[in-house]
Design a protein around this motif. Sequence first.
Motif, PDB file in Angstrom:
ATOM      1  N   LEU A 133      -4.241   4.855   7.075  1.00 44.79           N
ATOM      2  CA  LEU A 133      -4.186   5.380   5.714  1.00 44.79           C
ATOM      3  C   LEU A 133      -3.930   4.300   4.654  1.00 44.79           C
ATOM      4  CD1 LEU A 133      -4.298   7.985   3.970  1.00 44.79           C
ATOM      5  CD2 LEU A 133      -1.815   8.087   4.172  1.00 44.79           C
ATOM      6  N   PRO A 134      -2.899   3.444   4.859  1.00 45.62           N
ATOM      7  CA  PRO A 134      -2.642   2.439   3.816  1.00 45.62           C
ATOM      8  C   PRO A 134      -3.840   1.525   3.578  1.00 45.62           C
ATOM      9  CG  PRO A 134      -0.822   2.556   5.354  1.00 45.62           C
ATOM     10  CD  PRO A 134      -1.911   3.376   5.947  1.00 45.62           C
ATOM     11  N   ILE A 135      -4.491   1.104   4.656  1.00 46.80           N
ATOM     12  CA  ILE A 135      -5.631   0.200   4.516  1.00 46.80           C
ATOM     13  C   ILE A 135      -6.774   0.931   3.805  1.00 46.80           C
ATOM     14  CG2 ILE A 135      -7.340  -1.134   5.801  1.00 46.80           C
ATOM     15  CD1 ILE A 135      -5.131  -1.546   7.924  1.00 46.80           C
ATOM     16  N   ALA A 136      -7.002   2.197   4.189  1.00 48.15           N
ATOM     17  CA  ALA A 136      -8.071   2.978   3.564  1.00 48.15           C
ATOM     18  C   ALA A 136      -7.806   3.144   2.076  1.00 48.15           C
ATOM     19  CB  ALA A 136      -8.188   4.336   4.243  1.00 48.15           C
ATOM     20  N   VAL A 137      -6.547   3.418   1.716  1.00 49.23           N
ATOM     21  CA  VAL A 137      -6.199   3.592   0.298  1.00 49.23           C
ATOM     22  C   VAL A 137      -6.535   2.326  -0.484  1.00 49.23           C
ATOM     23  CG1 VAL A 137      -4.243   3.772  -1.288  1.00 49.23           C
ATOM     24  CG2 VAL A 137      -4.437   5.343   0.639  1.00 49.23           C
ATOM     25  N   ALA A 140       0.830  -1.209   0.000  1.00 50.62           N
ATOM     26  CA  ALA A 140       0.000   0.000   0.000  1.00 50.62           C
ATOM     27  C   ALA A 140       0.866   1.261   0.000  1.00 50.62           C
ATOM     28  CB  ALA A 140      -0.936  -0.004   1.201  1.00 50.62           C
ATOM     29  N   TRP A 141       2.028   1.189   0.636  1.00 50.32           N
ATOM     30  CA  TRP A 141       2.885   2.379   0.690  1.00 50.32           C
ATOM     31  C   TRP A 141       3.438   2.760  -0.673  1.00 50.32           C
ATOM     32  CZ3 TRP A 141       3.010   5.965   4.291  1.00 50.32           C
ATOM     33  CH2 TRP A 141       2.456   5.636   5.527  1.00 50.32           C
ATOM     34  N   THR A 142       3.606   1.780  -1.567  1.00 55.75           N
ATOM     35  CA  THR A 142       4.040   2.161  -2.914  1.00 55.75           C
ATOM     36  C   THR A 142       2.920   2.946  -3.589  1.00 55.75           C
ATOM     37  OG1 THR A 142       3.221   0.127  -3.940  1.00 55.75           O
ATOM     38  CG2 THR A 142       5.478   0.099  -3.144  1.00 55.75           C
ATOM     39  N   ALA A 143       1.660   2.644  -3.213  1.00 60.63           N
ATOM     40  CA  ALA A 143       0.529   3.380  -3.773  1.00 60.63           C
ATOM     41  C   ALA A 143       0.357   4.742  -3.102  1.00 60.63           C
ATOM     42  CB  ALA A 143      -0.748   2.553  -3.627  1.00 60.63           C
ATOM     43  N   ILE A 144       0.999   4.948  -1.964  1.00 59.56           N
ATOM     44  CA  ILE A 144       0.891   6.253  -1.294  1.00 59.56           C
ATOM     45  C   ILE A 144       2.057   7.148  -1.701  1.00 59.56           C
ATOM     46  CG2 ILE A 144       0.974   7.418   0.953  1.00 59.56           C
ATOM     47  CD1 ILE A 144      -0.476   5.019   2.119  1.00 59.56           C
ATOM     48  N   LEU A 145       3.276   6.568  -1.713  1.00 63.92           N
ATOM     49  CA  LEU A 145       4.472   7.386  -1.893  1.00 63.92           C
ATOM     50  C   LEU A 145       4.979   7.449  -3.335  1.00 63.92           C
ATOM     51  CD1 LEU A 145       6.480   6.134   1.234  1.00 63.92           C
ATOM     52  CD2 LEU A 145       5.185   8.253   1.050  1.00 63.92           C
ATOM     53  N   GLY A 146       4.454   6.601  -4.204  1.00 58.75           N
ATOM     54  CA  GLY A 146       4.994   6.520  -5.564  1.00 58.75           C
ATOM     55  C   GLY A 146       4.792   7.777  -6.397  1.00 58.75           C
ATOM     56  N   ASP A 147       5.424   7.794  -7.579  1.00 60.97           N
ATOM     57  CA  ASP A 147       5.310   8.950  -8.479  1.00 60.97           C
ATOM     58  C   ASP A 147       3.857   9.239  -8.845  1.00 60.97           C
ATOM     59  OD1 ASP A 147       7.927   9.448  -8.430  1.00 60.97           O
ATOM     60  OD2 ASP A 147       8.385   8.770 -10.471  1.00 60.97           O
ATOM     61  N   ARG A 148       3.072   8.184  -9.029  1.00 62.42           N
ATOM     62  CA  ARG A 148       1.651   8.367  -9.315  1.00 62.42           C
ATOM     63  C   ARG A 148       0.818   7.992  -8.086  1.00 62.42           C
ATOM     64  NH1 ARG A 148      -0.728   7.402 -15.001  1.00 62.42           N
ATOM     65  NH2 ARG A 148      -1.972   9.023 -14.031  1.00 62.42           N
ATOM     66  N   GLY A 149       1.430   8.087  -6.925  1.00 61.72           N
ATOM     67  CA  GLY A 149       0.765   7.684  -5.697  1.00 61.72           C
ATOM     68  C   GLY A 149      -0.088   8.782  -5.092  1.00 61.72           C
TER      69      GLY A 149
END
Lengths: 299, 273
Positions: free
Chosen positions: B35-39, A135-144
């Motif tokens: 946050l990660p789970i919500a995302v 999930a963190w790659t989806a938060i911190l990534g370039d298109r995150g």
Amino acid sequence: MRAASNVAVHISPRVGRAIPRLLWGLLPLATIDVVLFVIPMVFMALFSFRFSEELLGLVGRWTVAHYVKVFTSEGIYLRILVKTIVIAVVATAACLLVGYPFAYFIANASRRWQSVLLTLVIMPFWTSYLLRVYAWTAILGDRGLINEALRFFGVTDQPLSFLLFNVFSEIVVFVYLYIPYTVLAIYASLEKMDRSLVLAAMDLGATPVQTFLRIVLPQTLPGVYASIVFVFIPILGEYVTPTLVGGMSGVLITNLLVNQIHALEFGFGAAIAFVMATFVLMLLLGLRRSVDLERLYVA
Amino acid sequence: MSPERFPRRSPRWALRLPRLLLALYGLLGFVFLYLPIAVLIVFSFNSSAVITFPLQHFTLSWYRELREDFVLLGAVRNSIVVTVVTTVGATLVGTAAAFPLVRTGFRMKRMVNLFLLLPIVIPGILTGIALLILFVPVLNLTLSLNTVIAGQIVLAGPFVVLVVASRLYGFNQQLEAAAMDLGATPWRTFWHVTFPLILPGVLAGALITFTLTFDEFIVTFFTIGPESTLPMYIWSLVKFGVTPKLNALASIIVVLTLGTLLTANSLLRRRAR
């Protein structure tokens, strides 16, 4: 514990006689532990001293070459090992700094809320570990999430690429993964703290900072030690996080170790693993008087 | 709303402010944790193939894709087999071990405790590699789900010990003594007195073990053969980056795990009575 067994002995002679029989209960688990944990570790240690062209079996000659390679070969293994320890120290310190006020917040809530908040702290820890790292790659990534949000609000026009695939993102994810342990451990020791001492210190004119450093902190040191066991040690063994979010600059000793195992270099891999295991064991033995392992989970 | 835990000395704003800041800090902490789970959950229903703002329209297609993924279904089946066998085995073995650890005092007990709990403290990557070295170069075994189960039992046993032991610490042993004084055999006493009282603890231990084993990655990573378990399947996907199908999978896992845990939690709470 001792009190409990004494009670058993005195209440009834029959219960007393049952005690030696109880010890048999340990046998199955102890056998499993010996066969599938101790013996594998012993073989790992043996392999680390073996040099062989044969892939299978323990044939070959005794050597310390693998260890020489760990500690000298152009410094890469030693350098990454030290880097891993430094990153684990930084991440543990960050967990303590961020987690301490958080635990304090929970300990100051009302009784009813405390149990709700504690459950909320632990819950994420139980849901899929791999997917939470992902999930963190989806938060911190370039298109995150963060970059898209910044662009959406017009703060940036180029994505901030320093957010992911480096030591920074690695440490963020370590803190995210292991902070529940810190919060629980510090909460447990804040709960046990004698709060009248805090009031006494304040009444005697201590500043809040003095009160914290000389009254609160010493009483919560068990929580800090527990964090070393349950945060620092697991981070040393983290393979998923450096692989998924660490990028090139975040390579840790576990990545090198897994590469060796995948290349079927069992001898050299075993040497790296054995160095790590020895380090962890020494830490545990050093802390065994400060951390009551079983008590931690009883809470 | 809450009984004050500190006797309040002067209710000035200066004393309220730190409390307010602390509450704000706590809120931010929970945002960080969730946050990660919500995302994952939000984007599992979003039609865009990448995580982008603003959200596109609502879709269930990622969930539909999961249902048609036979590799995934096979992996889930393997995971269930491994987890059920491990849970049953670890619960029996762990419960048996919890009794002497709580009830009796013996020499070196602290060291025995440390030894038995070692597999959950030593990083799993080391346990996994040690098992791989035992299984492949030493014993020349073929890696399979059996070797996975062997590795999982080592990790799961100590967890059951911890949960059951916590239940035994709060156990009133006079109940057992009473049963035996009234003529019950030790076996009868166990089934009619001890077992019903520790059952919630044992079940909670089993549920926790189930959750942990179902999700275990690193030891499985080294002990698995050609088959796949759910974490191994997830690993094969995450290495290639963000896939919306994974978000859907994650959401399902979150709901299922939280359900299991809330059950375990309410079982453990029952000791309060």
